[in-house]
Design a protein around this motif. Sequence first.
Motif, mmCIF file in Angstrom:
data_model
loop_
_atom_site.group_PDB
_atom_site.id
_atom_site.type_symbol
_atom_site.label_atom_id
_atom_site.label_comp_id
_atom_site.label_asym_id
_atom_site.label_seq_id
_atom_site.Cartn_x
_atom_site.Cartn_y
_atom_site.Cartn_z
ATOM 1 N N GLN A 66 55.682 38.557 50.166
ATOM 2 C CA GLN A 66 55.297 39.819 49.529
ATOM 3 C C GLN A 66 54.242 39.583 48.442
ATOM 4 O O GLN A 66 53.273 40.322 48.338
ATOM 5 C CB GLN A 66 56.515 40.507 48.925
ATOM 6 C CG GLN A 66 56.206 41.832 48.265
ATOM 7 C CD GLN A 66 57.453 42.468 47.656
ATOM 8 O OE1 GLN A 66 58.562 41.975 47.813
ATOM 9 N NE2 GLN A 66 57.261 43.566 46.967
ATOM 10 N N GLN B 58 50.887 38.817 50.137
ATOM 11 C CA GLN B 58 50.339 40.021 50.770
ATOM 12 C C GLN B 58 49.757 40.964 49.724
ATOM 13 O O GLN B 58 48.744 41.618 49.967
ATOM 14 C CB GLN B 58 51.416 40.701 51.608
ATOM 15 C CG GLN B 58 51.728 39.933 52.876
ATOM 16 C CD GLN B 58 52.948 40.465 53.623
ATOM 17 O OE1 GLN B 58 53.809 41.129 53.053
ATOM 18 N NE2 GLN B 58 53.014 40.144 54.899
ATOM 19 N N GLU B 59 50.381 41.017 48.562
ATOM 20 C CA GLU B 59 49.851 41.824 47.462
ATOM 21 C C GLU B 59 48.473 41.294 47.046
ATOM 22 O O GLU B 59 47.540 42.052 46.815
ATOM 23 C CB GLU B 59 50.815 41.775 46.274
ATOM 24 C CG GLU B 59 50.439 42.671 45.129
ATOM 25 C CD GLU B 59 51.466 42.600 44.000
ATOM 26 O OE1 GLU B 59 51.058 42.846 42.851
ATOM 27 O OE2 GLU B 59 52.646 42.287 44.255
#
Length: 183
Positions: free
Chosen positions: A16, A19-20
């Motif tokens: 996560q 991906q951010e």
Amino acid sequence: MLSPKNYQDYPAALRQLYQELDGAPQVFRGERDARPLIGLSANYNASGSCIARAYTESIIQAGGLPVLIPLTTDIEVLRRYATQIDGLLLSGGDDLLPAYLGEDSIPTLGEVNPERDRSELLLVAEAVRRNVPILGICRGHQLLATAFCGGMYQDIYAQLPNAQGHNPQIPKTLPAHQVCLQG
């Protein structure tokens, strides 16, 4: 190399996070950000150069890009910082060495850091030579007064009867007193 194709093997929290980062705007080497680069003088503790988060967050919220200028007395390094920054914020901290005021220490003087004083006074002198705007907060304001041969009290409580309190016992993120700027 980290790439989206191999994220599936990463723990969810790490996947996560990456991906951010992939979704954020790209910045390329040599590209000048439209935001002003604000040099921020470092405080110093046993671990080395440091700064309260409120300083950096305030610069970011105001549209700037903060860069911490570490405690150093290397004149070449300080000059290079002064050539790169669009503004300088002098942070708070310990008292100043009274020798820079042309005075002897009084018994109620707080802690001083002569290396920090030297570093910041050199940085201010170079920033002024290059017309870099400077903002001093608390100790930083006192440092500016000292750099320009202004006067000040080493310990306002000991030297000025009925002095208004300066260190309120409230979180540093909250306003402590009003400031009135005159031009």
